[in-house]
Write an enzyme that holds these catalytic residues in place. Structure first.
Site, PDB file in Angstrom:
ATOM      1  CE1 TYR G  22      -4.105  -1.970   0.214  1.00 45.14           C
ATOM      2  CE2 TYR G  22      -2.707  -3.404   1.808  1.00 45.14           C
ATOM      3  CZ  TYR G  22      -3.810  -3.162   1.063  1.00 45.14           C
ATOM      4  OH  TYR G  22      -4.744  -4.202   0.989  1.00 45.14           O
ATOM      5  CG  ASN G  71     -10.228   1.816  -1.538  1.00 45.87           C
ATOM      6  OD1 ASN G  71     -10.652   0.582  -1.181  1.00 45.87           O
ATOM      7  ND2 ASN G  71      -9.013   1.995  -1.738  1.00 45.87           N
ATOM      8  CG  HIS G  77     -13.617  -8.497  -1.929  1.00 46.85           C
ATOM      9  ND1 HIS G  77     -13.215  -7.914  -3.210  1.00 46.85           N
ATOM     10  CD2 HIS G  77     -12.373  -7.913  -1.346  1.00 46.85           C
ATOM     11  CE1 HIS G  77     -11.960  -7.239  -3.144  1.00 46.85           C
ATOM     12  NE2 HIS G  77     -11.559  -7.199  -2.042  1.00 46.85           N
ATOM     13  CG  ASP G  84     -28.598  -3.627  -1.972  1.00 50.08           C
ATOM     14  OD1 ASP G  84     -28.305  -3.793  -2.956  1.00 50.08           O
ATOM     15  OD2 ASP G  84     -29.370  -4.180  -1.099  1.00 50.08           O
ATOM     16  CG  HIS G  97     -10.031  -1.494  -5.379  1.00 52.15           C
ATOM     17  ND1 HIS G  97     -10.493  -1.948  -4.064  1.00 52.15           N
ATOM     18  CD2 HIS G  97     -11.198  -2.009  -6.006  1.00 52.15           C
ATOM     19  CE1 HIS G  97     -11.534  -2.078  -4.070  1.00 52.15           C
ATOM     20  NE2 HIS G  97     -12.455  -2.306  -5.208  1.00 52.15           N
ATOM     21  CB  ILE G  98      -4.330   1.439  -3.002  1.00 53.16           C
ATOM     22  CG1 ILE G  98      -5.097   2.582  -2.703  1.00 53.16           C
ATOM     23  CG2 ILE G  98      -2.957   1.415  -3.043  1.00 53.16           C
ATOM     24  CD1 ILE G  98      -4.875   2.922  -1.067  1.00 53.16           C
ATOM     25  CB  SER G  99      -3.443  -3.422  -4.022  1.00 53.58           C
ATOM     26  OG  SER G  99      -4.497  -4.006  -3.753  1.00 53.58           O
ATOM     27  NE  ARG G 108      -6.944  -9.282  -0.699  1.00 53.24           N
ATOM     28  CZ  ARG G 108      -7.181  -8.811   0.720  1.00 53.24           C
ATOM     29  NH1 ARG G 108      -8.141  -7.875   0.850  1.00 53.24           N
ATOM     30  NH2 ARG G 108      -6.654  -9.427   1.556  1.00 53.24           N
TER      31      ARG G 108
END
Lengths: 145, 145, 145, 145, 145, 145, 145, 145, 145, 145, 145, 145
Positions: G22, G71, G77, G84, G97-99, G108
């Protein structure tokens, strides 16, 4: 007619464990009763907890016995190797189970052995072995498999 | 001892179709032989291709027959409703199959009925019915299910 | 050439329900048109909502008709018993569907009947029956299946 | 009416390989017969083993042909890209298969293309192409899809 | 900074097909706009419907371009081979999609390419390519991947 | 004895990419070594990144070469079309892989081609090709497949 | 233009944990840099480890902010409820998403949120937030989604 | 208001079998109580064990009754054909179950019928029918479905 | 009789969002109507978007309320923890859903809560809450679950 | 160079059973031929039907033999324990199979052992052992695994 | 040595609910006993039903406690977010369960948290916490994980 | 108190193989340390690589030992037969694992034995055996399972 009964893992505990599922007489006692009731058969009996020893016995019995009655116990659901042995030999093998495996845990619903057996008899208590023996008798007008 | 044999879909074609799988005598002829060989039983026979009629028959037989031998044919693998009927009635039901369903297509490896049956006899040709009849006989020293 | 058309559940509602999927003429009207347009065929028609009655009809038609056109409706995706009947009889069966079953719910993508049918014609509206009829005609230089 | 037939991988081997499945005449010979028998159609034919070339051809045919008959061979079961092309173009595409793909290996039971095709004709040998051509003909009183 | 945009199957139909999903300007027109707006980049563009040609192009671009923007279209969900090529080369690849693939058919939810890409930009229409270009710019204080 | 080696996608990158997996000499260099060491064979070599070109080459080699060694790279796990081509031709095909595909990602554990190949040799680095060549030699007392 | 950044569970640990995945600057520091570099936006930031608080915040932001950058961390997941909420509100939500979640554990690879987001930007480190901000800018000639 | 109650297989055994699951009064007795308590409704009742007869009854009731209460018993989990019938007719159908099907075997957790029903009421014993009847009453200020 | 209604995530948006699915009156307004129409009940209402707060509330209500009506919204399909809470408390819980969850996305077809609830009422719009309230009323001659 | 060949269950039946799959010479005879043809190797041979004895033998051979050739027969597809033993020892293990396991039943397509073996040689009849022996020879210019 | 015990949802009901599964003393009482018996530890205790609060607590404990004992209750099987928190912090976490989760419903057989925990202790009743505490003690000659 | 430790396949290699996973002292050395540290226990130790011998030993120990500590190694994930033996005997069995099986390959995440064991202790290195021994000690105020 020479018939060999082969029992797999934990069936030597019969009559000693889980009586609600497997009844309360030992297989040795039952086997004596079977011999006296089926006097026209020459019966032999083998038990082992070792998967490979069951295979050894299936191979040794081939050509010597005219029929094999196999209760592979817990290996029924996991052993490709025993199933291959059943397929490899000439002597017909009848699969038996004491309890109704279809009414128990889901992993017991599939038998890897059944496809290579002559037939399967499931759920009649020790009487399953009686019926398996009967299945080797020839009967007039009833066609073989 | 009164026993009812119930056959499901396409079993009226026995002896007329796919002889390599099912043998070449009709069930009617086989039933006559069965009656003469098992004279100590009072045997009856019913066949239908209609799933719901098999259920009707199972319900009607309840309390009147002491045992039912059921070959549900193709419904074996798809009918929750027949399985519910087998569970609902008091008369014990023995499931039979002529061919070794475990050696055929994968969808035939699962029986929805087996879990509610007393036991299953599979793969001995028409002799499966013989063995099923035997299973209703009481035998000394062999504990019931 | 004698051909029997067998329609399964809810196909008696044709022209009355869900017109966006199935068109707006009844099967009876369509059948009249079919008969007049295919005058060289002797055509018959049967419909039932009962799975077992469809099996009865397939068995009765065997040896009497030279071809069967089967739209098993909702049973297409669930009936091992009808599929067994198609396999058991000698008369070739062509499977038809009015709508494109592959463009609808996923459970409609699998036909249990197709494997035992001579061939399948899917998605051409009522014209699927026209094409199925054509498939029974012999044509010079085009090899049979 | 201008119709293009597009054949995918290995269909250039027709008549040369696996005759028990695919028959023993080449597609070129069959195509000549087709042209003479369907003289009211203007027929064209294209074959490639390259997935992307089949897409190229579908795109080129769009707006030029009034109908496309597509046998995508082995790509039927794996190609999202061809299916996207069928969906993208205006010209209706009819899917055909020579063999009954539902009676072969399980991976052949699913067609990625079918959902985007107008309809599917499966299992009639080379006659499948005949029937696909017929499907483009308009017929009185028979409603279109 | 030299960047190559590679588009896969059916993306040559942009602006011509399914405008509700993909917008109504051609990629060629969009590419011109992109070039004028990102004057500090040296941009190149390649499209093919052939899976193997996309691999050829990825290999050729390696070491020559400093970044690749890849929209593999329908091959995104099926091509191990393109994914291997992305992994094999040194030049970083950014995956883009015009539509929100996660809001379409389930088979479009999985990208075989994403795991080997530097990152993915999905669902912003043609603007996805703008953002992919931006991603190659270095920015103060923002750590690289 | 004439043998053709066919390499699929990304194998032209051998020695240039991912040396930890695939070693550091190019296939061209290895091929020269192979030719000099197996002087009793007449060896030929073809590589393409295009799935359909691999099929073209398999078809062209049929009847001309006595054996084919095929490394289909990433297409191994996705191509029904190449597998069909291997099945369609008479010349036996031996499948090889440089790396141990069973020790890598799960999607590489299944080869669609293996079932139609004569045999598979997996995981010996470039030596896999040596062994594949050996497999075409006849040896006294060792029965063929 | 008012934009709200919402970060989910464990993203408050940024710069303190697992720096190899990260990066090593805290989100607060990054947020300051973002504000100074995107002076034309009015930016706000919210973080919570509580799933329901993220939903509360999404609902509160509706109609007040013109865009949301979300994020959802590990809830990405597993949370139908957040998805909703994203669907229920009017303000467009961009998922970041960072990664590269597609290069990590299999669980994931699926985002429950993506289908209801405007688009997704994945794998560019903290730069993913930069790109998400850019995505809200209108650009001449580039059609919106 | 005319309402028809349709019960499927084995529900004629109510009060006679498995009282621990289904209670101990017959449906006929319950139906009398229902009629007296809901005097503002005109109630009718039909039961069959035959899948197709349930379809026949659904079709006949269409347009004649204003509502149908359907307990399809074991067919709930297997019948595409009944579900198609529910979808095809205009009269709204409310699905009921006496037992909590979600607390029983896993195959009972899925209802094929539910998606086409107006709503489902599950697990309240015979009171489920009471509630289903209530659902047909219009109530001030409570918006319809 | 004291009854507590507990609503889960996003149900506070009722009447404000997605009116085509959930109707256009707020739950607060509906609750007022409910109270006036069911004057013989003492009704309370709680809503939270936080999974754990719903559990807190279920635990607090235990022994104080005689019944709980629970609409767990999106947590219905993912929360083992809420289901455990429903099982742990003595007060019976009735599960309700406004929309027909079986007619929506597949992940909404499974309720983790249903197995531990007294019963489920699904798909009647806000009227589902009316029916749930009715289910707590004792009625002469109708046996409890 | 000392090499040990280890054969698993039922391979002692070679030449006696299922000759169509496994050829008709015994492994003992084949082993003599192998020894005479590979005179530069010191070869040893072990067979057992017992899973644990195969593990014992793998452990004993470690450090004493320079290579092991393992055909684990039916245990190939089920034994985590043998696979762990292969991984635990230093001596490299080459997996062989006589038949093409990929062309047989689906449960034979997966080898639990392959991932820990040096490589696999599958489908060349007894010649598979020849090739496995070859794989232990060092050859100029061919890089090791 | 400072150790924190964190209990998840419904564990505040211990001793009050489902005594057959969880025993009949409250966790507070047990905690007092634990403190007196493990006087060499400095023990702290936290419980929450809110997933995110458990994450908050794990983060706060990091660096302050030398060990954490975590029973995540129902979140064990569903929470990626808690598992991420366990992975993110430095303090080692030992997972405990009171009941044997492997002997209960299938969805309880998988722990998302276990892979990131130091170890797991399952099924010893409240004694599981005793054992977890012991696991933090260093013992001569026994190597750490 | 008499306790038997039973170790399964490859655990005789401890300290000799894969030290990064299993530590570097042999189990024999560890067992000596265990005996001296737990002087109040009478400890015995058995190891075998043979599945059936482990079953033999479990049966022999029944009634003689007051507790069994079982590490079934690779058989943990495949052996129904050992699990049946654990269930059949009276002596309680505690399952241990040295490594964290949940952090390794997916097939190691499921233990067939756990459901029939008293409890499981996983991932504490050899200290897992220490903890298992502790679990057999009775402690004041801590209720047994």
């Amino acid at each position: 007619m020479k018939i060999l009964i082969i029992n797999g893992p934990n069936l030597n505990m019969l009559g000693k464990r889980e009586n609600n599922i497997y009844g309360n007489i030992s297989f040795e006692d039952y086997f004596l009763s079977l011999k006296s009731r089926f006097a026209d058969f020459e019966l032999d009996y083998y038990q082992s907890n070792v998967e490979g020893e069951l295979i050894n016995q299936l191979q040794k019995a081939d050509g010597i016995f005219e029929g094999i009655i196999l209760n592979a116990g817990g290996y029924t659901h996991t052993s490709v190797a025993i199933s291959d042995a059943v397929k490899a030999i000439e002597t017909p093998v009848v699969e038996v189970h004491i309890s109704n495996i279809f009414a128990r845990e889901e992993f017991r619903h599939i038998s890897l052995i059944a496809a290579n057996a002559k037939g399967s008899i499931i759920g009649f208590g020790l009487k399953s072995y009686d019926l398996a023996l009967q299945s080797f008798r020839k009967t007039v007008l009833v066609p073989g498999r």
